[in-house]
Write an enzyme that holds these catalytic residues in place. Structure first.
Site, short mmCIF file in Angstrom:
data_model
loop_
_atom_site.label_atom_id
_atom_site.label_comp_id
_atom_site.label_asym_id
_atom_site.label_seq_id
_atom_site.Cartn_x
_atom_site.Cartn_y
_atom_site.Cartn_z
N ARG A 58 169.15 94.54 10.81
CA ARG A 58 169.07 95.74 11.64
C ARG A 58 168.59 96.99 10.88
O ARG A 58 168.01 97.88 11.46
CB ARG A 58 170.43 96.03 12.27
CG ARG A 58 170.74 95.06 13.37
CD ARG A 58 172.12 95.24 13.91
NE ARG A 58 173.09 94.65 13.01
CZ ARG A 58 174.25 94.14 13.41
NH1 ARG A 58 174.58 94.14 14.67
NH2 ARG A 58 175.08 93.61 12.54
N ASP A 197 178.10 73.29 5.83
CA ASP A 197 179.37 73.44 5.14
C ASP A 197 178.99 73.27 3.67
O ASP A 197 178.71 72.16 3.22
CB ASP A 197 180.36 72.34 5.56
CG ASP A 197 181.70 72.55 4.89
OD1 ASP A 197 181.72 72.87 3.68
OD2 ASP A 197 182.74 72.41 5.56
N HIS A 198 178.93 74.37 2.95
CA HIS A 198 178.28 74.28 1.64
C HIS A 198 179.07 73.40 0.67
O HIS A 198 178.54 72.97 -0.34
CB HIS A 198 177.98 75.66 1.07
CG HIS A 198 179.15 76.37 0.47
ND1 HIS A 198 180.07 77.07 1.21
CD2 HIS A 198 179.56 76.50 -0.82
CE1 HIS A 198 180.97 77.58 0.40
NE2 HIS A 198 180.69 77.26 -0.84
N LYS A 202 177.81 70.46 -2.71
CA LYS A 202 178.21 70.51 -4.12
C LYS A 202 178.08 69.11 -4.73
O LYS A 202 178.51 68.13 -4.14
CB LYS A 202 179.66 70.99 -4.25
CG LYS A 202 179.85 72.48 -3.91
CD LYS A 202 181.29 72.90 -4.12
CE LYS A 202 181.56 74.27 -3.56
NZ LYS A 202 181.11 75.36 -4.43
N ASP A 255 188.38 80.25 7.56
CA ASP A 255 187.37 80.48 6.53
C ASP A 255 187.18 79.26 5.63
O ASP A 255 186.06 78.93 5.25
CB ASP A 255 187.79 81.70 5.69
CG ASP A 255 186.70 82.18 4.76
OD1 ASP A 255 185.53 82.17 5.17
OD2 ASP A 255 187.01 82.55 3.61
N HIS A 260 185.76 73.48 4.75
CA HIS A 260 185.62 72.94 3.38
C HIS A 260 186.75 71.96 3.02
O HIS A 260 186.51 70.88 2.48
CB HIS A 260 185.64 74.07 2.35
CG HIS A 260 184.65 75.16 2.60
ND1 HIS A 260 183.46 74.94 3.23
CD2 HIS A 260 184.67 76.48 2.29
CE1 HIS A 260 182.78 76.07 3.30
NE2 HIS A 260 183.50 77.03 2.75
N LYS A 360 193.09 83.12 -1.35
CA LYS A 360 192.43 84.20 -2.09
C LYS A 360 193.46 84.81 -3.05
O LYS A 360 194.66 84.74 -2.79
CB LYS A 360 192.00 85.32 -1.12
CG LYS A 360 191.03 84.87 -0.06
CD LYS A 360 189.64 84.79 -0.59
CE LYS A 360 188.66 84.36 0.49
NZ LYS A 360 187.36 83.99 -0.05
C1 BG6 Z 1 182.91 80.49 1.88
C2 BG6 Z 1 184.02 81.38 2.34
O1 BG6 Z 1 182.60 79.55 2.87
O2 BG6 Z 1 183.32 79.81 0.70
C3 BG6 Z 1 184.38 82.38 1.25
O3 BG6 Z 1 183.61 82.08 3.50
C4 BG6 Z 1 184.67 81.67 -0.04
O4 BG6 Z 1 185.50 83.16 1.63
C5 BG6 Z 1 183.57 80.68 -0.38
O5 BG6 Z 1 184.79 82.66 -1.06
C6 BG6 Z 1 183.97 79.83 -1.56
O6 BG6 Z 1 182.87 79.06 -1.95
P1 BG6 Z 1 182.76 78.52 -3.42
O7 BG6 Z 1 181.52 77.72 -3.41
O8 BG6 Z 1 182.68 79.73 -4.31
O9 BG6 Z 1 183.99 77.74 -3.68
#
Ligand code: BG6
Length: 507
Positions: A58, A197-198, A202, A255, A260, A360
Site C-alpha cells: 500500500r 508451512d515453512h 526445513k 501461530d 508447524h 515466545k
Molecule cells: C512463523 C511464526 O511461522 O514461524 C513466527 O509466525 C515464528 O511467530 C516463526 O517466529 C518461527 O520460525 P523459525 O523458522 O524461526 O523457527
C-alpha cells in the site's frame, strides 16, 4: 499426475520462467525471509533465468527505494553473509515495486499491465506465482481481484500457470478454514493452491522421514513397547517485535501449534507410506491427526496449558512483558506459550503421551523432537544407582543434528554409570549451512511441486483438534502474565507433566 516427494528426486529441476508477485511486500516476512530466500536462490543459480519479482503493497515507493530497503533486509537476514555485491547488482534489477491498496480494482489493472510489460522485458511468459504474505483477512479479497482482472488462469491451462502461495494460518478455526477453502476454490483449483508451512521446507524436518525409514535399527523401537513418551519443543527467545497487532489476532496456538508443531508430530508418528509420492505421505500424516484423541472438557485443565510472558531478561537484556509490547492490549488474554498433552489412539502409540510446547521469550531458540525410551528391564544396575533413560533427540534447529543419550561405565575399578551422548551434527559432517526453508518452498512452487505444502484435509484435521481448546480459552480468562520473559514457561505446564510423573527436558 501424481507428484513425487522431493526426497525421491534426483538432480536439479527445471524451473519455468515466471513472475513472482509478493502481496505484503513491505512487511516483516518479505524482509526477513522471502527476499533473503530469493537472493540466495539467485546466488546459487536456482532462479529461472527469466524471472521477475514484483512487491505489491500500500505504501508509495519507487522501485529504487524498494530495492534499497530490500538490500538492507538481505544484508541483515541472509543466511550467507556478507552480501555478494555482484550477485545483488544483477538480482536487484529483477525486483520491482507496485503500489496499490488491496481492494482497488485499478491497482490490479495496473499490475496486469506491469506484468505484461515484464513478460516482454524479462521473458516470464505469462507465468505467475502470487505470494500472499498479508494478513489472512486479505486473502480472499486479493484472489477475487486477481481473478477479476484475468490474472488467475484456468487451472487446466497447460500453456501458462498461475499459482498462489498462502501463508499460514489457513483460517482462524475449523469453520473459518472451511469458509476460506470454499471462497478460494471458487477462483482457484486445488492444484493452484500452495498452503505454506515453512517447517516442511526445513532440511531437518525432511530428514525425519529419512531417519525413520532409511535406517532399520530405529523403526523396530518406534512404538509403545519401547518408547515412554515424546516431547516436541518449539521455543523462541524473541518476543513479538513489530508483530503485536498480528499476534493479538492469533496467539501462539494459531501461530505455531496448529501448523508447524502438528507437522512435526505427524512426521514423527506416521506409519511408513506406501511410496514417496506427495499424497502417500500426506495420507499417512492425516491418519495420525485423525487418531489423536479429541480434547474433552475435562482435558482443558489437565492436558492443556497456556501462558503469557511478563517482564524479564531475554537475549541478554531487560525485556518488557507481552502486554507492554507495541500494538498489544494492556489487558490482553492472548497466549504466548501453549503446551498440550496428546494421545494418539492407534496400535503403535497406544498409551504413549506426546507432550508438545511452543513459546515466545524462552531462554533460547531451539526446536527439537525428543524420544524418551522406557527403563532398561531388570535391576542389574539400577539397584545401586539411578540410571537415566535413553533419549533420542532430533534437533531441527539450531545446531541441526541428532543425538542419542546412552549409559556408559565410567573408566576405573569402581562401576559408576554415567550418561553420554552420541552426536551427529549436520553442519560439521556435511560442512554447509542448510538452505533456508523458504528457498526450498518458493523454488518448489515455481516448479509446480506441492509435496512440501499442506493438503486441505491436514489443515482441517488439525483445526478440528485445537478449535475446542481455543473456544474454551475465549470463555475462561487467565491470570496473565504467568511466566517471566527468558524463563521456561508457566508452572501449570510443569504440573501437566508432573501429574504423569514426568518433567520437561532441560535443553
Ligand atoms: C512463523 C511464526 O511461522 O514461524 C513466527 O509466525 C515464528 O511467530 C516463526 O517466529 C518461527 O520460525 P523459525 O523458522 O524461526 O523457527
Amino acid at each position: 499426475m501424481e507428484q513425487t516427494h522431493p526426497l525421491d528426486e534426483g538432480g536439479d529441476r527445471n524451473v519455468d520462467p515466471c513472475a513472482l508477485v509478493i502481496f505484503g511486500a513491505t512487511g516483516d516476512l518479505t524482509a526477513r525471509k522471502l527476499m533473503p530466500a530469493l537472493y540466495n536462490l539467485a546466488r546459487e543459480g536456482q532462479l529461472p533465468t527469466n524471472f521477475a519479482c514484483v512487491g505489491f503493497a500500500r505504501r508509495e515507493k519507487t522501485d529504487e527505494a524498494f530495492r534499497e530497503e530490500m538490500q538492507g533486509a538481505v544484508s541483515e537476514h541472509s543466511r550467507v553473509k556478507p552480501l555478494d555485491e555482484s550477485v545483488w547488482s544483477g538480482f536487484k534489477e529483477q525486483i520491482h515495486y507496485h503500489q496499490s491498496d488491496f481492494d482497488k480494482p485499478e491497482g490490479y489493472a495496473a499490475l496486469k499491465t506491469k506484468l505484461e510489460e515484464l513478460d516482454q522485458k524479462c521473458g516470464t511468459k505469462g507465468n505467475r506465482v502470487y505470494y500472499l504474505a498479508t494478513q489472512p483477512a486479505h486473502f480472499t479479497l486479493i484472489i477475487e481481484q486477481l481473478k477479476a482482472q484475468g490474472l488467475i488462469y484456468d487451472g487446466n491451462d497447460s500453456s501458462k500457470f498461475s499459482r498462489v502461495i498462502i501463508e499460514k494460518p489457513f483460517g482462524h478455526d475449523l469453520d473459518s478454514a472451511h469458509a476460506l477453502q470454499k471462497d478460494l476454490t471458487q477462483h482457484l483449483s486445488e492444484q493452484q493452491i500452495y498452503r505454506i508451512d515453512h517447517y516442511l521446507g526445513k532440511e531437518t524436518t525432511q530428514n525425519i522421514l529419512v531417519f525413520r525409514f532409511a535406517n532399520s535399527i530405529f523403526e523396530s523401537l518406534w512404538n509403545n513397547r519401547y518408547i515412554d513418551h515424546v516431547q516436541i519443543t518449539v521455543a523462541e527467545d524473541i518476543g513479538i517485535g513489530t508483530r503485536g497487532h498480528l499476534f493479538e489476532n492469533q496467539g501462539l496456538m494459531r501461530d505455531i501449534v496448529q501448523n508447524h508443531m502438528m507437522q512435526l508430530l505427524t512426521l514423527m508418528a506416521m506409519e511408513p507410506p506406501v511410496d514417496l509420492s506427495a499424497n502417500a505421505i500426506r495420507d499417512e500424516k492425516v491418519k495420525v491427526l485423525e487418531a489423536i484423541r479429541p480434547f474433552q472438557p475435562e482435558d482443558f485443565k489437565r492436558s492443556v496449558a497456556r501462558g503469557q510472558y511478563g517482564p524479564g531478561i531475554a537475549e541478554g537484556e531487560k525485556a518488557c512483558g507481552y502486554r507492554e509490547e507495541k500494538d498489544v492490549d494492556p489487558n490482553s488474554q492472548v497466549e504466548t506459550y501453549a503446551a498440550l498433552r496428546l494421545f494418539i489412539d492407534n496400535w503403535r502409540w497406544d498409551g504413549v503421551p506426546f507432550y508438545i510446547r511452543g513459546a515466545k521469550r524462552m531462554p533460547k531458540k531451539v526446536t527439537e523432537i525428543a524420544v524418551q525410551f522406557k527403563d532398561a528391564p531388570g535391576h542389574l544396575f539400577s539397584e545401586h544407582q539411578a540410571i537415566d533413560n535413553n533419549v533420542l533427540a532430533l534437533r531441527i534447529q539450531p545446531n541441526e543434528g541428532i543425538s542419542l543419550k546412552i549409559n556408559s561405565k565410567v573408566p576405573g575399578t569402581a562401576s559408576p554409570i554415567q550418561p553420554v551422548k552420541m552426536d551427529f551434527l549436520y553442519g560439521s559432517f556435511f560442512g554447509m549451512t542448510p538452505p533456508d526453508a523458504y528457498e526450498r518452498l518458493i523454488c518448489d512452487c515455481m516448479a509446480g511441486d506441492a509435496a512440501l505444502f499442506a493438503r486441505e484435509d491436514e489443515v482441517f484435521q488439525s483445526w478440528k483438534l485445537i478449535t475446542p481448546i481455543l473456544k474454551y480459552w475465549e470463555q475462561e480468562k487467565m491470570e496473565f502474565p504467568n511466566y517471566a520473559a527468558g524463563s521456561w514457561g508457566p508452572a501449570i505446564a510443569d504440573q501437566m507433566l508432573a501429574q504423569d510423573g514426568r518433567r520437561w527436558r532441560i535443553i
